[in-house]
Scaffold this active site. Structure first.
Site, short mmCIF file in Angstrom:
data_model
loop_
_atom_site.label_atom_id
_atom_site.label_comp_id
_atom_site.label_asym_id
_atom_site.label_seq_id
_atom_site.Cartn_x
_atom_site.Cartn_y
_atom_site.Cartn_z
N GLU A 100 50.45 28.44 53.99
CA GLU A 100 50.26 29.70 53.90
C GLU A 100 48.77 30.00 53.65
O GLU A 100 48.38 31.22 53.76
CB GLU A 100 51.23 30.29 52.73
CG GLU A 100 50.69 29.67 51.65
CD GLU A 100 51.42 28.53 50.99
OE1 GLU A 100 51.63 27.59 51.96
OE2 GLU A 100 51.60 28.40 49.85
N CYS A 128 55.83 22.36 49.98
CA CYS A 128 55.70 21.81 49.00
C CYS A 128 56.78 21.43 47.96
O CYS A 128 57.71 20.67 48.22
CB CYS A 128 54.47 22.48 48.09
SG CYS A 128 53.36 21.27 47.23
N LEU A 154 41.15 43.56 48.31
CA LEU A 154 41.38 44.17 49.52
C LEU A 154 40.34 44.99 50.18
O LEU A 154 39.96 44.88 51.45
CB LEU A 154 42.89 44.99 49.67
CG LEU A 154 43.62 45.07 50.63
CD1 LEU A 154 44.13 43.69 51.33
CD2 LEU A 154 44.99 45.92 50.32
N THR A 180 39.76 64.36 38.91
CA THR A 180 38.60 63.57 39.18
C THR A 180 38.19 63.11 37.59
O THR A 180 37.13 62.27 37.73
CB THR A 180 37.50 64.24 39.91
OG1 THR A 180 37.09 65.66 39.04
CG2 THR A 180 38.13 64.97 41.17
N LYS A 181 38.49 63.54 36.76
CA LYS A 181 37.97 63.21 35.27
C LYS A 181 37.91 61.90 35.10
O LYS A 181 36.91 61.19 34.71
CB LYS A 181 38.71 63.92 34.38
CG LYS A 181 37.88 63.80 32.95
CD LYS A 181 36.58 65.06 33.01
CE LYS A 181 37.21 66.11 32.74
NZ LYS A 181 36.07 67.15 32.81
N THR A 185 37.49 59.55 37.13
CA THR A 185 36.40 59.00 37.82
C THR A 185 34.97 59.21 37.20
O THR A 185 34.09 58.59 37.40
CB THR A 185 36.51 59.43 39.35
OG1 THR A 185 37.72 58.96 39.77
CG2 THR A 185 35.41 58.93 40.09
N GLN A 192 59.99 19.01 48.48
CA GLN A 192 60.68 18.22 47.65
C GLN A 192 62.04 18.34 47.67
O GLN A 192 62.95 17.53 47.27
CB GLN A 192 59.92 17.91 46.47
CG GLN A 192 58.38 17.67 46.67
CD GLN A 192 57.50 17.68 45.58
OE1 GLN A 192 57.77 18.12 44.40
NE2 GLN A 192 56.30 17.48 45.73
N HIS A 238 50.38 23.27 52.06
CA HIS A 238 50.37 24.69 51.97
C HIS A 238 49.85 25.42 53.24
O HIS A 238 48.76 25.85 53.22
CB HIS A 238 49.96 25.33 50.72
CG HIS A 238 50.45 24.81 49.54
ND1 HIS A 238 51.50 25.50 48.80
CD2 HIS A 238 50.26 23.80 48.66
CE1 HIS A 238 51.79 25.18 47.70
NE2 HIS A 238 51.37 24.20 47.45
N1 GLN Z 1 55.45 20.55 41.40
C1 GLN Z 1 55.48 19.68 42.58
C2 GLN Z 1 54.12 18.62 42.49
O1 GLN Z 1 53.73 18.77 41.55
C3 GLN Z 1 55.34 20.74 43.79
C4 GLN Z 1 53.96 21.45 43.65
C5 GLN Z 1 53.68 22.77 44.64
O2 GLN Z 1 54.86 23.16 44.97
N2 GLN Z 1 52.61 23.33 44.65
O3 GLN Z 1 54.19 17.94 43.42
#
Ligand code: GLN
Length: 546
Positions: free
Chosen positions: A509, A381, A19, A188-189, A191, A385, A507
């Site tokens: 995210e 993902c 970060l 501080t030690k 560090t 499913q 994904h």
């Molecule tokens: N396990 C699932 C797959 O391999 C989903 C993978 C995941 O969520 N990244 O397709």
């Protein structure tokens, strides 16, 4: 000439080196400099892709398909530095390449050793990021000074300044100044000892960034400066941020860290303009709504396992002027206690990615709850499913429908292994990985969010939606609204008669930023805010004050 900043950590792990490095990168970029970011990890795995999230938190995937450390997520959220497989090296990756070279005869006649062969390899990985159009490379060294495994990396960065000149390198050491209640004092030690260890190796840090829960007084700063051999203005306080991590760069600026770096490295930098960041913090502090989102996963207790998802929810909170309270719900708890008990009252449900059978049924139950109650649902993902499995079982009446990942001989394999995966047995970098193009249908909510038909998103999976069920599902109301450009792989599914039910094979995210929230996360939170506003018993803050 490219300048190099090395960030090391001492006293304890988990100090937030990633970060801090990302914040430094952001400040330098903000001052008009071109920055590259890199993390060197001392563990022996070639990459974190084979590690459990319990061990190492989330595996962060880049466009080029590399599976990397989650700190790279911070880099991408704070900076625009392009990341590639050169942005993350581990001891395993370094040794692998040295050993391959040795077998090819690259070192014929020599004894291959840690110094100079391993350290040379490390130095060449650092140099790869330097070029004419790069002003600064920031290299973060994972682990803590004093660890056996990080020694070759520290030795390499020590040599680096000898190679390119000390005026071109800057060493920043991040440490902890603990507060001892019994003594009512900041200590501080630790560090001093940590810097002592660095100096033994031959590295004199230029700047100390001190993590602390209480502000450092003049006396403490002077003591740290004296014992650690740095000027007092190079002792920078980084106080704990209990409100938001996005305040870290602002507090480093208060202590003039950017000015110090620019001066010490002789960089030609522009003025700082933090308007966008200040606005972001202002929005965070002054929300119009407060909503609660359940993230139902198998690593609920582990904060880092779904790091990018939690961050993306925050970003979408910022863009929707809402505080997002995340409820981390364990999917096995849903199995034990039931969805109603754990999920009633939330404004949105997100089922994230994952691997392995444990907790699957709880995720499927959570999807069902969201579908039947009209609660905004976002599947990512494995979450997508699970949504397909749930729809097959409970809407299409296919008992025992499943993914072949969990039930090989299911009578209804609605999720099955990707063709390209059928002959692969090795683990590590072998999934369908990285950026892949997707074409969206203009009728879907996903298109409404993105506002474009062609998108590119990052993937990490082995299993896929089984096309044999596509027509049946569409007929029953689960629509395919995004596919690979050739139409062969299903990437997005949606329910039409539901306020917001979108599930994606990729994904999203990994591509959200605090200043630019991801379109799907934005849409999801917008739907959750709308749901909340609809419910009389849980009115929004603006309505309360109106
Ligand atoms: N396990 C699932 C797959 O391999 C989903 C993978 C995941 O969520 N990244 O397709």
């Amino acid at each position: 000439m490219t300048k190099h900043i090395f960030v090391t950590g001492g006293v304890v792990s988990s100090l937030g080196k990633g970060l801090t490095s990302a914040s430094i990168g952001m400040l330098l970029e903000n001052r008009g400099l071109s920055v590259r970011m890199q993390k060197l990890d001392p563990y022996i795995n070639v990459d974190p892709g084979t590690m459990s999230p319990y061990q190492h938190g989330e595996v962060y995937v880049l466009d080029d398909g590399s599976e990397t450390d989650l700190d790279l997520g911070h880099y991408e959220r704070f900076t625009n530095s392009p990341l590639t497989r050169d942005s993350n090296y581990t001891t395993g990756k370094i040794y692998q390449s040295v050993i391959v070279k040795e077998r090819q005869g690259a070192y014929l006649g020599q004894t291959v050793q840690v110094i100079p062969h391993i350290t040379n390899e490390i130095k060449s990985c650092i140099s790869k990021l330097a070029s004419d159009d790069v002003d600064v490379v920031i290299t973060e060294i994972g682990g803590t000074v004093g660890d056996i495994e990080s020694q070759p990396f520290l030795e390499a960065i020590r040599q680096f300044s000898l190679d390119i000149g000390s005026e071109n390198c800057l060493y920043i050491h991040l440490t902890l100044i603990p507060y001892l209640k019994a003594a009512a004092e900041l200590k501080t030690k630790p560090t001093q000892h940590s810097v002592g260890q660095l100096r033994e190796i031959g590295i004199q840090p230029d700047i100390l960034i001190c993590r602390t829960e209480r502000s450092l007084g003049k006396e403490e700063c002077a003591k740290i400066a004296l014992f650690c051999n740095v000027p007092v203005e190079a002792v920078i306080e980084e106080k704990d941020k209990d409100f938001s991590i996005y305040e870290v760069p602002l507090s480093l600026v208060e202590h003039k860290l950017d000015q110090l770096i620019v001066k010490k490295l002789g960089l030609r930098a522009g003025e700082l303009d933090l308007t966008i960041w200040r606005d972001l913090i202002h929005r965070l502090r002054n929300p119009d709504y407060e909503i609660s989102i359940a993230v139902v996963g198998k690593y609920a207790e582990h904060r880092d396992a779904y790091k990018s998802i939690y961050e993306s929810l925050d970003h979408a909170g910022i863009s929707n002027k809402a505080t997002v309270r995340v409820q981390r719900i364990h999917s096995e708890a849903v199995e034990r206690e039931g969805a109603e008990r754990l999920l009633a009252g939330v404004d949105g449900i997100l089922v994230p990615g994952g691997f392995g059978e444990r907790g699957i049924e709880g995720k499927v139950d959570a999807v069902r709850f969201a579908r039947e109650r009209g609660i905004p649902f976002f599947g990512i993902c494995l979450g997508m499913q699970c949504a397909v499995v749930e729809f097959a079982r409970n809407v299409c009446g296919m008992d025992n429908a499943n993914s072949t990942e969990f039930f090989k001989d299911t009578p209804h394999p609605v999720i099955c292994l990707l063709d390209e995966q059928k002959r692969i047995t090795d683990k590590g970098g072998t999934m369908r990985l990285g950026a892949q193009p997707t074409r969206l249908s203009t009728t879907g909510k996903a298109f409404g969010c993105y506002g474009t038909e062609s998108i590119s998103e990052r993937h990490r999976h082995r299993y896929e939606f089984n096309n044999e069920y596509r027509d049946l599902f569409t007929e029953k109301g689960l629509h395919v609204t995004g596919t690979s450009p050739d139409g062969a792989l299903v990437e997005v599914v949606e329910l039409t008669d539901h306020p917001w039910f979108v599930a994606v094979q990729y994904h999203p995210e990994f591509k959200s930023q605090p200043t630019k929230s991801h379109p799907l996360f934005h849409g999801f939170i917008q739907a959750a805010v709308a749901r909340r506003a609809e419910r009389p018993e849980r009115i929004s803050k603006t309505e309360e004050t109106a």
